[in-house]
Design a protein around this motif. Sequence first.
Motif, PDB file in Angstrom:
ATOM      1  N   SER A  31      51.740  74.951  23.770  1.00  0.00           N
ATOM      2  CA  SER A  31      51.253  76.327  23.668  1.00  0.00           C
ATOM      3  C   SER A  31      49.735  76.379  23.829  1.00  0.00           C
ATOM      4  O   SER A  31      49.193  77.338  24.393  1.00  0.00           O
ATOM      5  CB  SER A  31      51.673  76.946  22.336  1.00  0.00           C
ATOM      6  OG  SER A  31      51.146  76.213  21.248  1.00  0.00           O
ATOM      7  N   LYS A  32      49.045  75.342  23.353  1.00  0.00           N
ATOM      8  CA  LYS A  32      47.581  75.293  23.501  1.00  0.00           C
ATOM      9  C   LYS A  32      47.194  75.123  24.968  1.00  0.00           C
ATOM     10  O   LYS A  32      46.228  75.740  25.447  1.00  0.00           O
ATOM     11  CB  LYS A  32      47.005  74.157  22.659  1.00  0.00           C
ATOM     12  CG  LYS A  32      47.171  74.364  21.164  1.00  0.00           C
ATOM     13  CD  LYS A  32      46.630  73.184  20.382  1.00  0.00           C
ATOM     14  CE  LYS A  32      46.824  73.392  18.882  1.00  0.00           C
ATOM     15  NZ  LYS A  32      46.330  72.234  18.100  1.00  0.00           N
ATOM     16  N   LYS A  34      49.067  76.059  27.504  1.00  0.00           N
ATOM     17  CA  LYS A  34      49.400  77.334  28.132  1.00  0.00           C
ATOM     18  C   LYS A  34      48.301  78.364  27.889  1.00  0.00           C
ATOM     19  O   LYS A  34      47.994  79.185  28.761  1.00  0.00           O
ATOM     20  CB  LYS A  34      50.727  77.853  27.586  1.00  0.00           C
ATOM     21  CG  LYS A  34      51.205  79.132  28.260  1.00  0.00           C
ATOM     22  CD  LYS A  34      52.543  79.596  27.685  1.00  0.00           C
ATOM     23  CE  LYS A  34      53.013  80.876  28.367  1.00  0.00           C
ATOM     24  NZ  LYS A  34      54.299  81.357  27.798  1.00  0.00           N
ATOM     25  N   GLY A  35      47.657  78.305  26.727  1.00  0.00           N
ATOM     26  CA  GLY A  35      46.592  79.231  26.399  1.00  0.00           C
ATOM     27  C   GLY A  35      45.270  78.921  27.074  1.00  0.00           C
ATOM     28  O   GLY A  35      44.321  79.693  26.940  1.00  0.00           O
ATOM     29  N   SER A  37      43.360  75.982  26.722  1.00  0.00           N
ATOM     30  CA  SER A  37      42.424  75.093  26.024  1.00  0.00           C
ATOM     31  C   SER A  37      42.214  73.787  26.775  1.00  0.00           C
ATOM     32  O   SER A  37      43.159  73.215  27.325  1.00  0.00           O
ATOM     33  CB  SER A  37      42.959  74.769  24.618  1.00  0.00           C
ATOM     34  OG  SER A  37      43.048  75.930  23.832  1.00  0.00           O
ATOM     35  N   SER A  56      53.622  71.349  31.616  1.00  0.00           N
ATOM     36  CA  SER A  56      52.486  72.271  31.552  1.00  0.00           C
ATOM     37  C   SER A  56      52.035  72.727  32.933  1.00  0.00           C
ATOM     38  O   SER A  56      51.731  73.906  33.146  1.00  0.00           O
ATOM     39  CB  SER A  56      51.319  71.611  30.821  1.00  0.00           C
ATOM     40  OG  SER A  56      51.656  71.316  29.488  1.00  0.00           O
ATOM     41  N   LYS A  60      52.430  76.536  34.325  1.00  0.00           N
ATOM     42  CA  LYS A  60      51.224  77.309  34.615  1.00  0.00           C
ATOM     43  C   LYS A  60      51.194  77.782  36.068  1.00  0.00           C
ATOM     44  O   LYS A  60      50.839  78.928  36.360  1.00  0.00           O
ATOM     45  CB  LYS A  60      49.981  76.483  34.318  1.00  0.00           C
ATOM     46  CG  LYS A  60      48.688  77.281  34.441  1.00  0.00           C
ATOM     47  CD  LYS A  60      47.607  76.712  33.563  1.00  0.00           C
ATOM     48  CE  LYS A  60      46.428  77.652  33.446  1.00  0.00           C
ATOM     49  NZ  LYS A  60      45.449  77.210  32.433  1.00  0.00           N
ATOM     50  N   GLN A 174      40.378  74.130  33.427  1.00  0.00           N
ATOM     51  CA  GLN A 174      40.923  73.552  32.205  1.00  0.00           C
ATOM     52  C   GLN A 174      41.006  72.046  32.365  1.00  0.00           C
ATOM     53  O   GLN A 174      41.555  71.546  33.357  1.00  0.00           O
ATOM     54  CB  GLN A 174      42.311  74.124  31.925  1.00  0.00           C
ATOM     55  CG  GLN A 174      42.973  73.586  30.667  1.00  0.00           C
ATOM     56  CD  GLN A 174      44.362  74.160  30.449  1.00  0.00           C
ATOM     57  OE1 GLN A 174      45.018  74.607  31.384  1.00  0.00           O
ATOM     58  NE2 GLN A 174      44.821  74.156  29.221  1.00  0.00           N
TER      59      GLN A 174
END
Length: 203
Positions: A31-32, A34-35, A37, A56, A60, A174
């Motif tokens: 989830s991080k 995906k956000g 980070s 991931s 994405k 990222q």
Amino acid sequence: MSFKKIIEPLKDNLANKGIETPLPLQKEILSKIKGGSSMFIIAPKDAGKTTSIIISVIQKLKSSFEDAPRALIYVKDKQTALDLELEFNSFKRGTDLRVYCAYDEKNIDDQRDEIYYGTDIIIATPKRLNKLFYLNAVNLNRLQMCIVEDAEFLFRNNNFAEVTRTPESIGKCQYLVFAEKFDARFERWQDTFMYNSQIVKMK
């Protein structure tokens, strides 16, 4: 992030492989990622680091878009690149995402021509990626994710310096670094392009 929240083709491929629930590491980081980070992910062998990368990136990017790569994954050598490509191909079935391997043993002119036709994900050794970039053979202007798999290899054969050059040539991105232990030399990256990164450690 649970596997219920991912795109359908990826969810189906996970189910076909008998993967029904995230591993502890995946529960912590998916989830991080995906956000958006940037992170150093420190975890032992077999914790699920490589699968986390694949999930991931596919989640994405979702589908093919334009010709320039949106994800770059650094690996230590040709065999690692080819193995990771096979894994990606099995997880991305049902999508139109394109994966390309760039490694030192292949003719660089052939690689330049093949990349020209478009790719979404490049799996590359550091030296070959930089050669291609400085030949204007790969466009990193659309890059969204820059990832290092099993980062211990960075501290051999000048690979750390080779990878450090990439952020100097691209915009906002990222960054994800996967390793079994945090090396003090990573602090240089924390002071520059990964200054706001998180460190996630799993035992």
